[in-house]
Design a protein around this motif. Structure first.
Motif, mmCIF file in Angstrom:
data_model
loop_
_atom_site.group_PDB
_atom_site.id
_atom_site.type_symbol
_atom_site.label_atom_id
_atom_site.label_comp_id
_atom_site.label_asym_id
_atom_site.label_seq_id
_atom_site.Cartn_x
_atom_site.Cartn_y
_atom_site.Cartn_z
ATOM 1 N N THR A 282 -2.001 -12.277 -10.593
ATOM 2 C CA THR A 282 -1.275 -11.520 -9.570
ATOM 3 C C THR A 282 -0.926 -12.441 -8.403
ATOM 4 O OG1 THR A 282 -1.339 -9.564 -8.183
ATOM 5 C CG2 THR A 282 -3.392 -10.766 -8.397
ATOM 6 N N THR A 283 -0.130 -11.918 -7.499
ATOM 7 C CA THR A 283 0.200 -12.726 -6.325
ATOM 8 C C THR A 283 -0.296 -12.012 -5.081
ATOM 9 O OG1 THR A 283 2.288 -11.625 -5.987
ATOM 10 C CG2 THR A 283 2.326 -13.539 -7.442
ATOM 11 N N VAL A 284 -0.402 -12.762 -4.014
ATOM 12 C CA VAL A 284 -0.874 -12.172 -2.766
ATOM 13 C C VAL A 284 0.103 -11.094 -2.303
ATOM 14 C CG1 VAL A 284 -1.288 -12.689 -0.341
ATOM 15 C CG2 VAL A 284 -2.176 -14.200 -2.100
ATOM 16 N N ALA A 285 1.404 -11.366 -2.511
ATOM 17 C CA ALA A 285 2.423 -10.377 -2.108
ATOM 18 C C ALA A 285 2.207 -9.077 -2.872
ATOM 19 C CB ALA A 285 3.811 -10.935 -2.375
ATOM 20 N N ASP A 286 1.855 -9.221 -4.159
ATOM 21 C CA ASP A 286 1.608 -8.036 -4.987
ATOM 22 C C ASP A 286 0.406 -7.261 -4.491
ATOM 23 O OD1 ASP A 286 3.497 -7.840 -6.800
ATOM 24 O OD2 ASP A 286 2.320 -8.485 -8.552
ATOM 25 N N ILE A 287 -0.625 -7.995 -4.111
ATOM 26 C CA ILE A 287 -1.847 -7.340 -3.626
ATOM 27 C C ILE A 287 -1.536 -6.577 -2.344
ATOM 28 C CG2 ILE A 287 -4.148 -7.777 -2.656
ATOM 29 C CD1 ILE A 287 -4.425 -10.029 -4.700
ATOM 30 N N GLY A 288 -0.750 -7.224 -1.470
ATOM 31 C CA GLY A 288 -0.352 -6.567 -0.219
ATOM 32 C C GLY A 288 0.413 -5.292 -0.518
ATOM 33 N N ALA A 289 1.387 -5.407 -1.462
ATOM 34 C CA ALA A 289 2.226 -4.247 -1.786
ATOM 35 C C ALA A 289 1.372 -3.144 -2.401
ATOM 36 C CB ALA A 289 3.321 -4.666 -2.757
ATOM 37 N N LYS A 290 0.396 -3.551 -3.250
ATOM 38 C CA LYS A 290 -0.466 -2.559 -3.908
ATOM 39 C C LYS A 290 -1.320 -1.836 -2.866
ATOM 40 C CE LYS A 290 -2.161 -3.770 -8.191
ATOM 41 N NZ LYS A 290 -3.155 -4.595 -8.858
ATOM 42 N N PHE A 291 -1.842 -2.610 -1.929
ATOM 43 C CA PHE A 291 -2.666 -2.019 -0.866
ATOM 44 C C PHE A 291 -1.866 -0.960 -0.114
ATOM 45 C CE2 PHE A 291 -3.680 -1.934 3.638
ATOM 46 C CZ PHE A 291 -5.050 -1.759 3.651
ATOM 47 N N LEU A 292 -0.632 -1.334 0.256
ATOM 48 C CA LEU A 292 0.186 -0.392 1.029
ATOM 49 C C LEU A 292 0.523 0.838 0.192
ATOM 50 C CD1 LEU A 292 2.518 -2.848 2.912
ATOM 51 C CD2 LEU A 292 0.778 -1.364 3.897
ATOM 52 N N ARG A 293 0.884 0.557 -1.098
ATOM 53 C CA ARG A 293 1.245 1.679 -1.970
ATOM 54 C C ARG A 293 0.076 2.658 -2.076
ATOM 55 N NH1 ARG A 293 3.777 -1.473 -5.674
ATOM 56 N NH2 ARG A 293 1.902 -1.608 -6.931
ATOM 57 N N PHE A 294 -1.132 2.108 -2.277
ATOM 58 C CA PHE A 294 -2.314 2.956 -2.431
ATOM 59 C C PHE A 294 -2.531 3.795 -1.166
ATOM 60 C CE2 PHE A 294 -6.905 3.445 -1.646
ATOM 61 C CZ PHE A 294 -7.213 4.248 -2.720
ATOM 62 N N HIS A 295 -2.452 3.135 -0.014
ATOM 63 C CA HIS A 295 -2.720 3.873 1.218
ATOM 64 C C HIS A 295 -1.646 4.895 1.533
ATOM 65 C CE1 HIS A 295 -5.920 0.973 1.682
ATOM 66 N NE2 HIS A 295 -6.456 1.856 2.496
ATOM 67 N N TYR A 296 -0.394 4.552 1.216
ATOM 68 C CA TYR A 296 0.667 5.549 1.428
ATOM 69 C C TYR A 296 0.461 6.746 0.501
ATOM 70 C CZ TYR A 296 3.564 2.910 4.697
ATOM 71 O OH TYR A 296 4.038 2.286 5.804
ATOM 72 N N THR A 297 0.024 6.473 -0.744
ATOM 73 C CA THR A 297 -0.201 7.590 -1.681
ATOM 74 C C THR A 297 -1.330 8.476 -1.176
ATOM 75 O OG1 THR A 297 0.290 5.969 -3.374
ATOM 76 C CG2 THR A 297 -0.449 8.096 -4.149
ATOM 77 N N VAL A 298 -2.410 7.830 -0.695
ATOM 78 C CA VAL A 298 -3.533 8.620 -0.173
ATOM 79 C C VAL A 298 -3.059 9.475 1.005
ATOM 80 C CG1 VAL A 298 -5.729 8.435 1.066
ATOM 81 C CG2 VAL A 298 -5.328 7.057 -0.958
ATOM 82 N N LEU A 299 -2.237 8.845 1.868
ATOM 83 C CA LEU A 299 -1.736 9.596 3.027
ATOM 84 C C LEU A 299 -0.905 10.779 2.581
ATOM 85 C CD1 LEU A 299 -0.584 7.274 5.918
ATOM 86 C CD2 LEU A 299 -2.324 9.030 5.890
ATOM 87 N N ALA A 300 -0.035 10.537 1.566
ATOM 88 C CA ALA A 300 0.837 11.613 1.088
ATOM 89 C C ALA A 300 -0.030 12.737 0.520
ATOM 90 C CB ALA A 300 1.785 11.083 0.020
ATOM 91 N N ALA A 301 -1.094 12.355 -0.230
ATOM 92 C CA ALA A 301 -1.973 13.385 -0.810
ATOM 93 C C ALA A 301 -2.661 14.164 0.314
ATOM 94 C CB ALA A 301 -3.006 12.739 -1.715
#
Ligand code: ADP
Length: 560
Positions: A282-301
């Motif tokens: 993986t790449t650091v950019a991917d990890i960053g994007a995954k982190f944000l995606r996860f937190h946005y999903t949690v927020l949406a839930a």
């Protein structure tokens, strides 16, 4: 006026409640979104990982330097002195034989004009090795007399600073394929006076560095428990490449290719080597994007849950408030309903007591009114008692095999006169083929009276009441029909709820508690049946109590 006041009161309570939940929750959400945006804009995750990578690379370099020094400590002790004369060559040979991690050694002494070298005796039979080592020694012998004074002085300065007195030097032969790395360590031989220019040089064996030393160092750094990167799901991987060429020269076991995320060029030890690090797969950019995606999903839930919660609270609160309103209406209605018949009974009883009535019919009429009003009172009180028993879960039914036709007829008997007196056309349609059914007689009689009473109350000019009892397949239907004011379609389900009374202003001029139909429904269901309504406003209504013939059905549903 009072309705309007109630509405504003209700809206206010709801608003306060919703605001008490919504405001803090919404503020929290907004704050989290703001934070995430911040993280996204500043690439904070990526920066933090880069920092960690940088830290690990620094540790790797320090470790290499420390381990190289450890390797050199015995060599520094055993290295021959320029004053050892004819023994120097043999001593060099012995030293190299004991330390196969070195390819060759050189000793220089300016005063004695001494420049001696020896390649690793263990590799004498490897022509490629001998050729490479020979070349390198020739190169070194070319520049060493020129550079030695500076190199010796810098090593002495290190000793003064209490640092290991060893210098490192390295260069690449990038023309060779594969590229060849030359790495030297130099120090002042022991027992050499301070002002004398003498230098000992040893070259690390390239194969040893490439296959043993550097891979072990990388492995240790990557698996170290204290490594900041070890908590991640993706393992970090490392490789080393020439500073002037990005192709990997040595790589850790799990290196999977791709672009490195952070690099560090060695400064103290092994010059011209660059250490590179990244995550596997993986790449650091991917990890960053995954982190944000996860937190946005949690927020949406969380947002969804919050909206759901608000909706539930809103529904419950408004239901409770409705019920509270209905209850207060109920108290007013019931007081009114109790007071009217009592007043009438008292009035007529007093008149009778005075004994001034002459006509016998008048007596009869007054007695009838007193009886009817007390019947109304009894019915109302029975309803209230039944209701409170049901609410407390204490209502019990006594089921007995009953001839329903007889029960309906006898119940109506005491009412027939009153119905006709009120100017109603009364039609009875009681079928005789209804088999005996197991019911609670009193409860069924009370349901019928409630329905007939309603038909009486909620009729205007078209005064008609029809009661039918007939068998319909596996059920018995008891119907009460009128040509009264009818019920709007949207209220036809609600009228069976406790305390509910229709919104029609006509209804509010008629006395009632809103309990009758809820009792009828409870009774019908306890018998395994139900009560149904068909109604058209201004045309009339038909209520049907449908009871099952099979008592097995009854027990199952009544228990539920
Ligand atoms: P109550 O008659 O004491 O108000 P019920 O539970 O018996 O209470 O009836 C609930 C409501 O259903 C009544 O207030 C009335 O609005 C409506 N309703 C009941 N029966 C009839 C009917 N036969 N015709 C028209 N409306 C009716």
């Amino acid at each position: 006026m009072s309705k309007k006041w109630r509405l504003t009161e209700r809206t206010r309570t709801l608003l306060t409640l919703e605001l008490a939940i919504v405001l803090p929750a919404a503020a929290l959400m907004a704050f989290s979104i703001y934070n995430l945006k911040h993280i996204q804009r500043d690439k904070s995750i990526e920066a933090a990982i880069q920092r960690d990578f940088g830290h690990v690379l620094k540790i790797a370099e320090t470790k290499s330097w420390r381990e190289a020094n450890d390797l050199l400590t015995p060599v520094r002790k055993e290295f021959p002195s320029p004053d050892d004369g004819s023994q120097i060559k043999t001593k060099l040979e012995t030293l190299l034989r004991q330390h196969p991690e070195y390819a060759y050694a050189v000793l220089y002494d300016k005063n004695k004009n001494l420049l001696l070298s020896r390649t690793q005796p263990g590799r004498d039979r490897d022509p490629a090795f001998c050729a490479l080592a020979g070349n390198a020694i020739r190169v070194i012998q070319g520049w060493l007399p020129l550079e030695a004074p500076g190199m010796a002085a810098s090593v002495r300065r290190m000793a003064e600073k209490d640092e290991p007195p060893v210098g490192f030097y390295g260069w690449w032969n990038l023309q060779a394929s594969p590229h060849v790395y030359n790495s030297l360590a130099y120090f002042v031989p022991r027992d050499v006076a301070k002002d004398r220019v003498a230098l000992a040089v040893v070259a690390f064996d390239e194969e040893y560095l490439r296959k043993t030393f550097l891979p072990a160092m990388m492995q240790e750094v990557l698996t170290s428990k204290s490594s900041v990167l070890m908590t991640d799901a993706n393992p970090p991987v490392m490789m080393i490449h020439p500073s002037k060429d990005s192709a990997p020269w040595v790589a850790s076991a799990n290196w999977d290719g791709g672009k490195a995320e952070a690099e560090r060029t060695f400064e103290y030890v092994f010059p011209e080597l660059t250490l590179a690090i990244k995550y596997q797969g993986t790449t650091v950019a991917d990890i960053g994007a995954k982190f944000l995606r996860f937190h946005y999903t949690v927020l949406a839930a969380l947002c969804l849950m919050m909206v759901g919660g608000i909706w539930l609270t809103y529904r419950n609160v408004s239901r409770e408030m409705n019920l509270a309103r209905l209850k207060s209406d109920f108290v007013a209605n019931v007081s009114h309903e109790l007071r009217t018949p009592l007043a009438l009974i008292r009035l007529y009883a007093e008149t009778l007591e005075l004994g001034r009535l002459t006509a016998k019919e008048k007596y009869q009429e007054y007695f009838r009114i007193i009886r009817e009003e007390s019947e109304r009172l009894t019915a109302l009180i029975n309803n209230i008692l039944d209701f409170s028993r049901i609410e407390a879960g204490r209502k019990e039914y006594e089921f007995k095999e009953t001839n329903l036709a007889d029960l309906v007829r006898s119940t109506l008997d005491s009412y027939r006169f009153q119905i006709e007196q009120n100017g109603f056309a009364f039609e009875e349609n009681i079928s005789n083929d209804v088999p005996p059914v197991s019911v609670d007689r009193e409860a069924i009689a009370r349901s019928l009276l409630n329905l007939v009473n309603n038909a009486l109350k909620y009729s205007k000019d078209q005064k008609y009441i029809g009661v039918s009892l007939y068998r319909a397949n596996s059920r018995v239907n008891l119907e009460v029909q009128d040509h009264g004011i009818g019920i709007a379609a949207n209220e036809q389900e609600k009228i069976f709820e406790k305390f509910y009374r229709c919104g029609d202003p006509l209804v509010h001029n008629i006395k009632g508690s809103g309990l009758g139909l809820s009792l009828v429904r409870h009774i019908a269901r306890a018998h395994g049946g139900d009560v149904l309504v068909e109604s058209t406003p201004e045309k009339g209504s038909k209520f049907t109590i449908a009871l099952p013939l099979d008592p097995a059905l009854r027990t199952a549903e009544a228990a539920a």
